[in-house]
Write an enzyme that holds these catalytic residues in place. Structure first.
Site, PDB file in Angstrom:
ATOM      1  N   LYS A 188       2.922  35.500  97.848  1.00  0.00           N
ATOM      2  CA  LYS A 188       3.116  34.280  98.695  1.00  0.00           C
ATOM      3  C   LYS A 188       2.248  33.437  99.364  1.00  0.00           C
ATOM      4  CE  LYS A 188       7.602  35.301  97.424  1.00  0.00           C
ATOM      5  NZ  LYS A 188       7.725  36.093  96.375  1.00  0.00           N
TER       6      LYS A 188
HETATM    7  C1  LIG Z   1       9.464  36.862  95.927  1.00  0.00           C
HETATM    8  C2  LIG Z   1      10.402  36.241  95.900  1.00  0.00           C
HETATM    9  C3  LIG Z   1      11.917  37.087  96.460  1.00  0.00           C
HETATM   10  C4  LIG Z   1      11.807  38.593  97.009  1.00  0.00           C
HETATM   11  O1  LIG Z   1      10.863  38.814  97.961  1.00  0.00           O
HETATM   12  P1  LIG Z   1      10.307  40.081  98.322  1.00  0.00           P
HETATM   13  O2  LIG Z   1       9.912  39.878  99.708  1.00  0.00           O
HETATM   14  O3  LIG Z   1       9.455  40.493  97.195  1.00  0.00           O
HETATM   15  O4  LIG Z   1      11.527  41.027  98.349  1.00  0.00           O
HETATM   16  C5  LIG Z   1      13.105  36.462  96.148  1.00  0.00           C
HETATM   17  N1  LIG Z   1      13.230  35.283  95.498  1.00  0.00           N
HETATM   18  C6  LIG Z   1      12.046  34.691  95.233  1.00  0.00           C
HETATM   19  C7  LIG Z   1      12.393  33.441  94.567  1.00  0.00           C
HETATM   20  C8  LIG Z   1      10.960  35.178  95.372  1.00  0.00           C
HETATM   21  O5  LIG Z   1       9.838  34.546  94.938  1.00  0.00           O
END
Ligand SMILES: *Cc1c(COP(=O)(O)O)cnc(C)c1O
Length: 377
Positions: A188
């Protein structure tokens, strides 16, 4: 490496942690308080300030953040929750996890986000909540989203996992609305290695969030402890929070850089790219999106696998975000099948994520565009 390219491997995503943050993590490890402590508190205070003073609590993933939001909203067996089929599977898994029923609405082919008309058409007397996803950091029409939610008295759990730094009409995503969930997973825009945070509306919700993230425990006085709800083990560590604090200072810079790199992609592909190649560019939004990803939808004449292989021959990594959730075995077993969400099925088959990360250089964009053009020519 079995590669035609002499250039180094260019991944589609890669985290950047600066030396000051690495040193700060070292201090936490030496200090000895390595689980949730002062750094988590400082990170939550900083996040709350960033989101305009709304209550914020951190967790060890974006996934459990959404699950806890659903639990706070009291969503469970018998309830329907509407979401998009084009997201990371976590978005729908959390609905099943709390015992509710996932319902999908097809996406808009241009934004690739949930189609709000189809969302509204999918509402039944059992619908209790909606989970919109801001794919690649592009928000949905937030005015319409909340108008629908209010009209039908639905809770909203925004899956803003990809949208830290994104805005809607000048307001930060997370600074308004109902529940807003972010992820700080490694890919992210801002990372804590793994982690997430939930922005809420009032202090009661924040207290419940604290219980759900740590076994339902409430402490009082020197030795008072009670457990009145079933919670789990979802707390963020001070090690993770220290990484987040280090990253967050650079958020505006990161967002600006990603927007500049997205602009560069558009300039190099040129105004005639879509008509020349049949591929589809993302929405050219350099104001509101944080450009978490730069995604093309490939023309039907090339398979995604063939495209990825040809990019790999040029030493460039390509991601695919996402195959439609409703076609995974777990969801097929619940009655979902092909042809139910045709736009999601076409986009989910042909979508690719080109390199986009905080340390991406203009030369990386040029190299990627050259490769895409030579493959699609
Ligand atoms: C990364 C992501 C998640 C999950 O997040 P985690 O921290 O990996 O559990 C959920 N929804 C979207 C759209 C994502 O990009």
């Amino acid at each position: 490496m079995n590669s035609k390219s002499s250039l180094p491997f260019l991944p589609f995503s890669r985290p950047t942690i600066d030396e000051a943050t690495i040193a700060a993590v070292g201090e936490v490890l030496r200090f000895g308080w390595i689980t949730s402590g002062p750094k988590v508190q400082a990170f939550e205070a900083m996040l709350s300030e960033y989101f305009g003073g709304r209550p914020v609590r951190t967790f060890n993933s974006g996934t459990c953040t959404m699950e806890i939001a659903l639990r706070i909203a009291g969503i469970g067996p018998g309830d329907e929750v509407i979401t998009t089929p084009i997201s990371w599977v976590a978005t729908a898994n959390v609905i099943i996890e709390v015992g509710a029923t996932p319902v999908f609405a097809d996406i808009d082919p241009v934004t690739r986000n949930i189609d709000l008309d189809k969302l509204e058409a999918a509402i039944t007397s059992r619908t209790r909540a909606i989970i919109p996803v801001y794919l690649a950091g592009l928000p949905v029409d937030m005015d319409r989203l909340y108008a629908i939610a209010h009209r039908h008295k639905l809770r909203v759990v925004e899956d803003a996992a990809q949208a830290i730094g994104s805005t809607w009409k000048g307001r930060r995503i997370g600074s308004f609305g109902d529940f807003v969930s972010f992820s700080f997973q490694a890919n992210k825009n801002i990372t804590t290695s793994e982690g997430g945070c939930l922005v809420m509306t009032d202090a009661d919700e924040a207290r419940l969030a604290e219980k759900y993230r740590l076994q339902g425990v409430t402490r009082s006085g020197f030795d008072g402890i009670d457990v009145d709800v079933l919670g789990g083990k979802f707390n963020m560590t001070d090690i993770a929070a220290t990484i987040g604090l280090g990253q967050f200072g650079k958020l505006d810079e990161i967002t600006a850089h990603r927007r500049a790199m997205a602009r560069r992609y558009f300039e190099l592909f040129g105004a005639d790219f879509e008509s020349r190649t049949g591929a589809q560019l993302p929405v050219a939004d350099f104001e509101q999106s944080n450009w978490h990803m730069f995604q093309l939808v490939l023309p039907q004449r090339i398979t995604r696998a063939a495209f990825m292989e040809k990019m790999m021959e040029r030493n460039i990594g390509v991601g695919y975000h996402y195959p439609p959730i409703h076609l995974f075995s777990l969801y097929r077993a619940r009655g979902f099948h092909e042809t139910m969400f045709p736009v999601a099925e076409r986009v989910g088959r042909q979508i690719v994520s080109l390199p986009m990360f905080n340390a991406l250089l203009p030369g990386d964009v040029e190299r990627t565009v050259d490769a895409v053009e030579s493959i699609l020519r």
